[in-house]
Structure formats: structure tokens, C-alpha cells
Motif scaffolding. Structure first.
Motif, PDB file in Angstrom:
ATOM      1  N   LEU A   9      79.810  22.807  48.913  1.00  0.00           N
ATOM      2  CA  LEU A   9      80.240  21.416  48.788  1.00  0.00           C
ATOM      3  C   LEU A   9      79.356  20.650  47.815  1.00  0.00           C
ATOM      4  O   LEU A   9      79.784  19.666  47.211  1.00  0.00           O
ATOM      5  N   LEU A  10      78.100  21.082  47.654  1.00  0.00           N
ATOM      6  CA  LEU A  10      77.175  20.383  46.774  1.00  0.00           C
ATOM      7  C   LEU A  10      77.286  20.814  45.322  1.00  0.00           C
ATOM      8  O   LEU A  10      76.783  20.126  44.441  1.00  0.00           O
ATOM      9  N   VAL A  11      77.918  21.935  45.063  1.00  0.00           N
ATOM     10  CA  VAL A  11      78.012  22.445  43.696  1.00  0.00           C
ATOM     11  C   VAL A  11      78.722  21.471  42.753  1.00  0.00           C
ATOM     12  O   VAL A  11      78.249  21.245  41.639  1.00  0.00           O
ATOM     13  N   PRO A  12      79.836  20.823  43.144  1.00  0.00           N
ATOM     14  CA  PRO A  12      80.460  19.864  42.215  1.00  0.00           C
ATOM     15  C   PRO A  12      79.587  18.639  41.936  1.00  0.00           C
ATOM     16  O   PRO A  12      79.745  17.987  40.911  1.00  0.00           O
ATOM     17  N   LEU A  13      78.665  18.315  42.840  1.00  0.00           N
ATOM     18  CA  LEU A  13      77.813  17.145  42.646  1.00  0.00           C
ATOM     19  C   LEU A  13      76.589  17.443  41.787  1.00  0.00           C
ATOM     20  O   LEU A  13      75.909  16.517  41.351  1.00  0.00           O
ATOM     21  N   LEU A  14      76.306  18.703  41.537  1.00  0.00           N
ATOM     22  CA  LEU A  14      75.118  19.072  40.775  1.00  0.00           C
ATOM     23  C   LEU A  14      75.110  18.504  39.357  1.00  0.00           C
ATOM     24  O   LEU A  14      74.080  17.971  38.924  1.00  0.00           O
ATOM     25  N   PRO A  15      76.210  18.550  38.599  1.00  0.00           N
ATOM     26  CA  PRO A  15      76.159  17.956  37.248  1.00  0.00           C
ATOM     27  C   PRO A  15      75.893  16.455  37.267  1.00  0.00           C
ATOM     28  O   PRO A  15      75.183  15.935  36.407  1.00  0.00           O
ATOM     29  N   ILE A  16      76.435  15.759  38.263  1.00  0.00           N
ATOM     30  CA  ILE A  16      76.190  14.322  38.364  1.00  0.00           C
ATOM     31  C   ILE A  16      74.719  14.061  38.626  1.00  0.00           C
ATOM     32  O   ILE A  16      74.107  13.166  38.034  1.00  0.00           O
ATOM     33  N   PHE A  17      74.120  14.864  39.501  1.00  0.00           N
ATOM     34  CA  PHE A  17      72.694  14.720  39.787  1.00  0.00           C
ATOM     35  C   PHE A  17      71.863  15.005  38.546  1.00  0.00           C
ATOM     36  O   PHE A  17      70.909  14.283  38.239  1.00  0.00           O
ATOM     37  N   LEU A  18      72.218  16.061  37.823  1.00  0.00           N
ATOM     38  CA  LEU A  18      71.438  16.425  36.635  1.00  0.00           C
ATOM     39  C   LEU A  18      71.549  15.360  35.545  1.00  0.00           C
ATOM     40  O   LEU A  18      70.566  15.061  34.863  1.00  0.00           O
ATOM     41  N   LEU A  19      72.730  14.771  35.376  1.00  0.00           N
ATOM     42  CA  LEU A  19      72.891  13.718  34.379  1.00  0.00           C
ATOM     43  C   LEU A  19      72.166  12.443  34.773  1.00  0.00           C
ATOM     44  O   LEU A  19      71.615  11.741  33.930  1.00  0.00           O
ATOM     45  N   GLY A  20      72.148  12.126  36.061  1.00  0.00           N
ATOM     46  CA  GLY A  20      71.500  10.914  36.524  1.00  0.00           C
ATOM     47  C   GLY A  20      69.995  11.036  36.653  1.00  0.00           C
ATOM     48  O   GLY A  20      69.280  10.039  36.745  1.00  0.00           O
ATOM     49  N   MET A  21      69.487  12.270  36.639  1.00  0.00           N
ATOM     50  CA  MET A  21      68.063  12.493  36.815  1.00  0.00           C
ATOM     51  C   MET A  21      67.262  12.019  35.599  1.00  0.00           C
ATOM     52  O   MET A  21      66.194  11.418  35.748  1.00  0.00           O
ATOM     53  N   PHE A  22      67.766  12.240  34.417  1.00  0.00           N
ATOM     54  CA  PHE A  22      67.004  11.928  33.210  1.00  0.00           C
ATOM     55  C   PHE A  22      66.811  10.425  32.981  1.00  0.00           C
ATOM     56  O   PHE A  22      65.706  10.008  32.629  1.00  0.00           O
ATOM     57  N   PRO A  23      67.821   9.576  33.184  1.00  0.00           N
ATOM     58  CA  PRO A  23      67.543   8.132  33.056  1.00  0.00           C
ATOM     59  C   PRO A  23      66.525   7.630  34.072  1.00  0.00           C
ATOM     60  O   PRO A  23      65.692   6.776  33.749  1.00  0.00           O
ATOM     61  N   MET A  24      66.553   8.168  35.287  1.00  0.00           N
ATOM     62  CA  MET A  24      65.563   7.742  36.286  1.00  0.00           C
ATOM     63  C   MET A  24      64.163   8.176  35.879  1.00  0.00           C
ATOM     64  O   MET A  24      63.194   7.432  36.047  1.00  0.00           O
ATOM     65  N   PHE A  25      64.032   9.377  35.335  1.00  0.00           N
ATOM     66  CA  PHE A  25      62.726   9.816  34.828  1.00  0.00           C
ATOM     67  C   PHE A  25      62.283   8.937  33.668  1.00  0.00           C
ATOM     68  O   PHE A  25      61.111   8.591  33.550  1.00  0.00           O
ATOM     69  N   LEU A  26      63.221   8.570  32.807  1.00  0.00           N
ATOM     70  CA  LEU A  26      62.884   7.749  31.661  1.00  0.00           C
ATOM     71  C   LEU A  26      62.381   6.376  32.100  1.00  0.00           C
ATOM     72  O   LEU A  26      61.383   5.880  31.577  1.00  0.00           O
ATOM     73  N   ILE A  27      63.048   5.778  33.093  1.00  0.00           N
ATOM     74  CA  ILE A  27      62.600   4.477  33.592  1.00  0.00           C
ATOM     75  C   ILE A  27      61.221   4.604  34.216  1.00  0.00           C
ATOM     76  O   ILE A  27      60.354   3.745  34.029  1.00  0.00           O
ATOM     77  N   ALA A  28      60.976   5.698  34.941  1.00  0.00           N
ATOM     78  CA  ALA A  28      59.659   5.893  35.555  1.00  0.00           C
ATOM     79  C   ALA A  28      58.582   6.127  34.499  1.00  0.00           C
ATOM     80  O   ALA A  28      57.461   5.636  34.628  1.00  0.00           O
ATOM     81  N   LEU A  29      58.909   6.846  33.451  1.00  0.00           N
ATOM     82  CA  LEU A  29      57.919   7.120  32.407  1.00  0.00           C
ATOM     83  C   LEU A  29      57.639   5.908  31.537  1.00  0.00           C
ATOM     84  O   LEU A  29      56.564   5.808  30.952  1.00  0.00           O
ATOM     85  N   LEU A  30      58.570   4.982  31.457  1.00  0.00           N
ATOM     86  CA  LEU A  30      58.361   3.793  30.647  1.00  0.00           C
ATOM     87  C   LEU A  30      57.437   2.779  31.326  1.00  0.00           C
ATOM     88  O   LEU A  30      56.955   1.859  30.678  1.00  0.00           O
ATOM     89  N   GLY A  31      57.212   2.919  32.605  1.00  0.00           N
ATOM     90  CA  GLY A  31      56.285   2.038  33.317  1.00  0.00           C
ATOM     91  C   GLY A  31      56.840   0.635  33.477  1.00  0.00           C
ATOM     92  O   GLY A  31      57.943   0.434  33.973  1.00  0.00           O
ATOM     93  N   PHE A  32      56.035  -0.345  33.048  1.00  0.00           N
ATOM     94  CA  PHE A  32      56.437  -1.741  33.233  1.00  0.00           C
ATOM     95  C   PHE A  32      57.654  -2.095  32.382  1.00  0.00           C
ATOM     96  O   PHE A  32      58.490  -2.900  32.786  1.00  0.00           O
ATOM     97  N   PHE A  33      57.769  -1.480  31.207  1.00  0.00           N
ATOM     98  CA  PHE A  33      58.954  -1.714  30.392  1.00  0.00           C
ATOM     99  C   PHE A  33      60.193  -1.165  31.098  1.00  0.00           C
ATOM    100  O   PHE A  33      61.266  -1.770  31.056  1.00  0.00           O
ATOM    101  N   GLY A  34      60.059  -0.029  31.786  1.00  0.00           N
ATOM    102  CA  GLY A  34      61.162   0.519  32.571  1.00  0.00           C
ATOM    103  C   GLY A  34      61.548  -0.388  33.713  1.00  0.00           C
ATOM    104  O   GLY A  34      62.728  -0.531  34.036  1.00  0.00           O
ATOM    105  N   LEU A  35      60.542  -1.019  34.337  1.00  0.00           N
ATOM    106  CA  LEU A  35      60.823  -1.974  35.412  1.00  0.00           C
ATOM    107  C   LEU A  35      61.582  -3.184  34.870  1.00  0.00           C
ATOM    108  O   LEU A  35      62.529  -3.670  35.502  1.00  0.00           O
ATOM    109  N   ALA A  36      61.190  -3.657  33.697  1.00  0.00           N
ATOM    110  CA  ALA A  36      61.901  -4.783  33.082  1.00  0.00           C
ATOM    111  C   ALA A  36      63.330  -4.378  32.719  1.00  0.00           C
ATOM    112  O   ALA A  36      64.278  -5.161  32.919  1.00  0.00           O
TER     113      ALA A  36
END
Length: 108
Positions: A9-36
Motif C-alpha cells: 500500500l505504501l509503494v504508490p506513495l513512495l514517489p510523492i515522499f521522494l519528491l517532497g523530501m528535497f524541498p524540505m531538506f532545502l528549507i532546512a539547509l537554508l536556515g533562517f532564509f528557509g524559515l523566512a
């Protein structure tokens, strides 16, 4: 009869998770600019919520005409409730931007 695994049941959701993972990492890596940046996105969601509430109310008035007083008050109450939620989201987004700016000023 064989029972299917729940992991299938989780296999169809895996691409959505993988695509959404990178923007969240980017916001975390940007620090305060990511918070803004996240604060600006929250403000956009608040504005969209408020506009959608007004749109739904106007659509009901235009399509169905003016209803009885109690029904009109209920629709107006729903609109005000959604508008207040939008205002809260806008306030949270503005607070996130202020915190990010203070963080950039004090910790950079």
C-alpha cells in the motif's frame, strides 16, 4: 488465499515522499532564509484560504440568491470563521519572517 502485505500500500506513495523530501531538506539547509521562505508560503496559504471563503460566500449569494436570514447568517458565519483562520495563518507567517530576520541579524 494468501494475504497481501501492507507495504504494497505504501509503494504508490513512495514517489510523492521522494519528491517532497528535497524541498524540505532545502528549507532546512537554508536556515533562517528557509524559515523566512516558509513564512512567505504560510502567508500565501492564509491569503488563499481567505479568498476562497469570500469566493464561496459570493458564489452562494449569486447562484442561490439571498436566502432566509438564518441561512444567510450561517453562511456569513462560515465565511468569517474561514477568514479568521486565514488571518491567523498570515500572522504566523509574518511572525516566522520576523523571527528569521532577527535570527539573520543576531546570529550571522
Amino acid at each position: 488465499m494468501r494475504r497481501q502485505s501492507e507495504t504494497l500500500l505504501l509503494v504508490p506513495l513512495l514517489p510523492i515522499f521522494l519528491l517532497g523530501m528535497f524541498p524540505m531538506f532545502l528549507i532546512a539547509l537554508l536556515g533562517f532564509f528557509g524559515l523566512a521562505l516558509f513564512g512567505v508560503l504560510v502567508i500565501c496559504v492564509g491569503l488563499a484560504s481567505s479568498n476562497e471563503a469570500h469566493d464561496n460566500f459570493n458564489h452562494d449569494v449569486i447562484v442561490h440568491g439571498y436566502a432566509r436570514g438564518s441561512e444567510r447568517k450561517a453562511r456569513a458565519s462560515d465565511m468569517h470563521l474561514a477568514t479568521r483562520l486565514g488571518l491567523r495563518l498570515e500572522a504566523v507567517g509574518a511572525a516566522m519572517i520576523v523571527i528569521a530576520l532577527l535570527g539573520l541579524l543576531f546570529f550571522s
